[in-house]
Design an enzyme around this catalytic site. Structure first.
Site, PDB file in Angstrom:
ATOM      1  N   CYS A  16      63.003  66.991 -36.068  1.00  0.00           N
ATOM      2  CA  CYS A  16      63.446  65.996 -35.084  1.00  0.00           C
ATOM      3  C   CYS A  16      63.785  66.719 -33.767  1.00  0.00           C
ATOM      4  CB  CYS A  16      64.680  65.261 -35.598  1.00  0.00           C
ATOM      5  SG  CYS A  16      65.335  64.144 -34.344  1.00  0.00           S
TER       6      CYS A  16
ATOM      7  N   GLU B 151      69.559  70.733 -42.988  1.00  0.00           N
ATOM      8  CA  GLU B 151      69.622  70.813 -41.519  1.00  0.00           C
ATOM      9  C   GLU B 151      70.565  71.934 -41.101  1.00  0.00           C
ATOM     10  OE1 GLU B 151      70.669  67.154 -39.328  1.00  0.00           O
ATOM     11  OE2 GLU B 151      71.652  68.456 -37.861  1.00  0.00           O
TER      12      GLU B 151
ATOM     13  N   SER C 252      72.741  62.790 -46.869  1.00  0.00           N
ATOM     14  CA  SER C 252      74.085  63.046 -46.347  1.00  0.00           C
ATOM     15  C   SER C 252      74.550  61.893 -45.456  1.00  0.00           C
ATOM     16  CB  SER C 252      74.040  64.376 -45.605  1.00  0.00           C
ATOM     17  OG  SER C 252      74.670  64.292 -44.384  1.00  0.00           O
TER      18      SER C 252
ATOM     19  N   HIS D 192      73.509  71.433 -46.700  1.00  0.00           N
ATOM     20  CA  HIS D 192      72.478  70.515 -46.183  1.00  0.00           C
ATOM     21  C   HIS D 192      71.372  71.298 -45.488  1.00  0.00           C
ATOM     22  CE1 HIS D 192      70.583  67.313 -43.840  1.00  0.00           C
ATOM     23  NE2 HIS D 192      71.114  66.479 -44.733  1.00  0.00           N
TER      24      HIS D 192
ATOM     25  N   THR E  35      73.708  66.680 -37.143  1.00  0.00           N
ATOM     26  CA  THR E  35      73.417  65.430 -36.412  1.00  0.00           C
ATOM     27  C   THR E  35      73.966  64.184 -37.101  1.00  0.00           C
ATOM     28  OG1 THR E  35      71.279  65.336 -37.510  1.00  0.00           O
ATOM     29  CG2 THR E  35      71.314  66.266 -35.290  1.00  0.00           C
TER      30      THR E  35
ATOM     31  N   CYS F 198      73.962  62.847 -33.640  1.00  0.00           N
ATOM     32  CA  CYS F 198      72.891  62.020 -33.073  1.00  0.00           C
ATOM     33  C   CYS F 198      73.405  60.616 -32.754  1.00  0.00           C
ATOM     34  CB  CYS F 198      71.757  61.951 -34.089  1.00  0.00           C
ATOM     35  SG  CYS F 198      70.503  60.796 -33.625  1.00  0.00           S
TER      36      CYS F 198
ATOM     37  N   SER G 266      67.133  57.450 -43.771  1.00  0.00           N
ATOM     38  CA  SER G 266      65.874  57.687 -44.479  1.00  0.00           C
ATOM     39  C   SER G 266      65.558  56.563 -45.467  1.00  0.00           C
ATOM     40  CB  SER G 266      65.935  59.043 -45.187  1.00  0.00           C
ATOM     41  OG  SER G 266      67.122  59.127 -45.933  1.00  0.00           O
TER      42      SER G 266
ATOM     43  N   HIS H  33      65.080  61.987 -47.861  1.00  0.00           N
ATOM     44  CA  HIS H  33      65.798  61.790 -49.119  1.00  0.00           C
ATOM     45  C   HIS H  33      65.511  60.410 -49.684  1.00  0.00           C
ATOM     46  CE1 HIS H  33      68.547  65.077 -47.495  1.00  0.00           C
ATOM     47  NE2 HIS H  33      67.902  65.575 -48.527  1.00  0.00           N
TER      48      HIS H  33
HETATM   49 FE1  F3S Z   1      66.824  62.918 -35.578  1.00  0.00          FE
HETATM   50 FE2  F3S Z   1      68.995  61.557 -35.273  1.00  0.00          FE
HETATM   51 FE3  F3S Z   1      67.302  60.884 -37.054  1.00  0.00          FE
HETATM   52  S1  F3S Z   1      68.792  63.699 -35.241  1.00  0.00           S
HETATM   53  S2  F3S Z   1      66.276  62.707 -37.645  1.00  0.00           S
HETATM   54  S3  F3S Z   1      66.996  60.851 -34.877  1.00  0.00           S
HETATM   55  S4  F3S Z   1      69.459  60.793 -37.254  1.00  0.00           S
END
Ligand code: F3S
Length: 671
Positions: free
Chosen positions: A96, A126, A220, A124, A163, A191, A263, A41
């Site tokens: 990922c 994902e 997001s 989203h 995540t 994550c 991102s 993004h």
């Molecule tokens: Fe993967 Fe975590 Fe980034 S799931 S894409 S490492 S925010």
């Protein structure tokens, strides 16, 4: 203004991996690529990739022919993989690995009969992708209210999360679902990178007056980060870049925190920091600094600002920092970045790659070192300079000498100043050499050790003969041993230490005292400049046993002695280490004897009286008889059977060249 930047701001592992791969794909000339949806993004990155030939497509139906699909980090439903396989569309999967793991969990539990619940944003990509791994049957909830509205679920429940979901809201929802669902199977799939970023931003927001969250409007995780910061710090801003915030003077005299979504390219973060920190600088300076162009192939100088186990960050004085991967720091794989540089060092490096979008300038110190070494090799050939390297191995026809990062071939005939039947003895040695041939294109180098060694030896010999004189001391190296002595290198020339010069005591062979390779102190005993023969002394005069004996022995002393040798005219007995005296046959007993063996035996200890000492000729006369009571004389011995007089006796019996003993006594041959 004080600016604090979150350490976790910017690309996470998954995004960095995907962006890196996408840019590598852009460098390929024989394959066309397109991303299924924007790779991240961030409009700037998407546009940059488009300019480099990688466009973003909405669906597989709009994929141009002969194009490889790039699956972005968000992942896609199983049906997309099916479609690509059915249509034989090649693809590069950059999902990922953390998202991939959710796909596996969801697929497994769905097939085991579980009702899948996804905590996340149903719009989203994902979440859409995850739902595609349970035939789009998941219940997707984003708020506590939505969780409460789920009602009673008959089936066993498996819960996963997007995540990048807000950890605080997640906890509340999970707390509720644990009570409303029977034994739910819960996987906390938020994550770690998101977790850490949110936790750090939360702390940072509590420490500053204003908080800036950098990231895309559609991102997001950026929006969630903004919500978290806003809840702590009321003066929070969310923007795609620092320029989008407009007038920065509102931040003057404030403590400002900066964080960024997963991102957000590093260049955007760096730009924000620079602009906030450099508000005071004049415009011309800023412009000049930020526009200083750096290109692949440049050699740049910068200051080390961070040293990590995998890379070194270098401030190059431009908007992007330089990164030297650990593998590019040194050609010695055993060295870590910490072994080579430290923060604050000025460093020169070669620019391997410039990526404006990622804000990355990849550098190599190793390459620059290699270029410098090659230049040094060329200069050495031109100027006839002598270089030094280590013999690394023996190869067909010669040896390989390592000079920094380069391997120099030296033919066997030029590998030493004398013929060597086995070149292996050179391996591991540091040798001097000259460059005699270079192949620029193949980076091959040929060297010559022999001529350098010969020239060096001649030089040493010349300077030796200019300064050599009897008595001069040298630290020499034992080069070889023979039965008659040791040859010692005393700096380009060899001299001989005769066996008699090696020890004050009797020795059988020079190896009893020295070994090849030993460093010993010698002095010139004699020198012949014409024949170039040098005889060396090794024994220490202070350890001369005769000198030591002088201070200990006197005529008339009674001492212990050990019989060491017997001859017809008497017995030799040791009275001090290496000092023997003669007990003439007439002095062995107080009566006539035929031979010493009649009374004495080798090794026997006896008391003796020193009856005479001749220091000049190193002779000591001893007597046992002088300590015995006199016996009456039986009958005189015939004159021809008398023991030899002193002059007839040997003055030396040493086979090792040791100083010898004799008898200075005018002893009567017989009584
Ligand atoms: Fe993967 Fe975590 Fe980034 S799931 S894409 S490492 S925010």
């Amino acid at each position: 203004m004080e600016v604090k930047v979150a350490k976790t701001a910017g690309f996470c592992f998954g995004v960095a991996r995907a962006i890196d791969s996408a840019y590598r794909c852009a460098e390929e000339t024989d394959t066309k690529y397109a991303t299924l949806g924007p790779i991240i993004h961030n409009a700037q990155v998407v546009l940059d990739l488009k300019e480099k030939g990688i466009d973003a497509i909405d669906s597989l139906s709009s994929l141009p022919p002969d194009t490889t699909v790039i699956i972005r980090t968000h992942g896609v439903p199983r049906s997309i993989y099916q479609e690509m396989e059915d249509k034989q569309i090649p693809y590069l999967d950059l999902t990922c690995p953390f998202v991939k793991k959710i796909h596996t969990l969801v697929s497994k539990h769905f097939h085991e009969g579980y009702q899948i619940i996804i905590i996340g944003d149903k719009t989203h990509p994902e979440v859409i992708g995850i739902n595609g791994w349970c035939d789009d049957s998941a219940l997707i909830i984003e708020t506590l209210e939505e969780a409460e509205a789920l009602g009673n679920i008959e089936k066993p429940v498996c819960i996963v999360a997007q995540t990048t979901f807000n950890k605080n809201i997640y906890k509340k929802i999970i707390f509720f679902l644990k009570t409303s669902c029977q034994n739910p199977t819960i996987f906390d799939t938020i994550c770690n990178a998101t977790d850490e970023r949110q936790a750090e931003s939360q702390v940072l927001a509590g420490q500053v007056d204003a908080m800036i969250v950098l990231g895309g409007k559609n991102s997001s995780n950026t929006q969630k980060l903004y919500q978290i910061c806003k809840s702590i710090c009321p003066e929070a801003y969310c923007a795609e870049s620092i320029d989008a915030l407009g007038d920065l003077s509102v931040f003057q005299n404030k403590r400002v925190g900066i964080t960024a979504g997963a991102s957000t390219p590093a260049v955007i973060i760096k730009e924000a920091i620079n602009k906030m920190e450099n508000q005071e600088k004049d415009f011309a300076t800023l412009l000049e600094e930020s526009l200083k162009p750096i290109f692949t192939g440049d050699v740049v100088t910068g200051t080390v600002i961070e040293v990590g186990p995998t890379e070194v960050i270098v401030d190059l004085g431009v908007k992007q920092d330089g990164i030297i991967p650990a593998s590019e720091i040194s050609d010695d794989p055993a060295l870590t970045p910490q072994d080579v540089v430290k923060v604050g060092d000025e460093i020169q490096a070669f620019v391997v790659r410039v990526n404006d979008v990622e804000g990355k300038i990849t550098l190599s110190k190793k390459k620059l070192d290699s270029f410098k070494t090659w230049d040094a090799i060329k200069a050495a050939q031109e100027n006839g300079d002598i270089l030094e390297g280590k013999v690394d191995s023996v190869v067909n026809g010669g040896v390989i000498v390592t000079y920094k990062v380069f391997r120099v071939f030296v033919p066997a005939s030029l590998a030493n100043d004398r013929f060597l039947s086995n070149l292996d003895e050179l391996v591991g040695k540091t040798v001097p050499f000259k460059i005699i041939d270079i192949n620029e294109r193949r980076k091959r180098v040929v060297g010559n050790i022999k001529t350098v060694m010969i020239a060096q030896k001649q030089e040493l010999e010349k300077s030796f003969w200019e300064s050599a004189e009897v008595g001069k001391k040298y630290a020499g190296t034992v080069k070889s041993l023979t039965g008659f002595g040791a040859f010692v290198d005393i700096g380009g020339v060899d001299g001989l230490v005769h066996i008699s010069e090696l020890s004050w005591s009797r020795i059988k062979h020079p190896s009893d005292v020295v070994s090849v390779g030993d460093t010993i102190e010698v002095y010139i005993k004699d020198i012949d400049a014409e024949t170039k023969k040098i005889s060396l002394g090794y024994k220490n005069p202070l350890e001369n046993p005769w000198e030591i004996a002088k201070s200990k022995l006197n005529v008339g002393d009674v001492v212990k002695a050990k019989v060491v040798r017997m001859l017809p005219f008497g017995a030799f007995a040791e009275i001090m280490p290496t000092i023997d005296g003669l007990i003439h046959i007439s002095q062995i007993a107080n009566k006539r004897i035929e031979k010493p063996q009649d009374v004495l035996s080798i090794g026997q200890e006896v008391d003796v009286k020193i009856v005479d000492i001749d220091w000049d000729n190193k002779k000591i006369a001893l007597s046992i008889r002088a300590l015995l009571p006199e016996e009456p004389v039986a009958e005189p011995a015939p004159a021809e059977e008398a023991a030899p007089a002193e002059d007839d006796m040997p003055t030396s019996y040493s086979d090792g060249g040791t100083d010898t003993i004799g008898d200075a006594v005018e002893a009567p041959a017989a009584e």
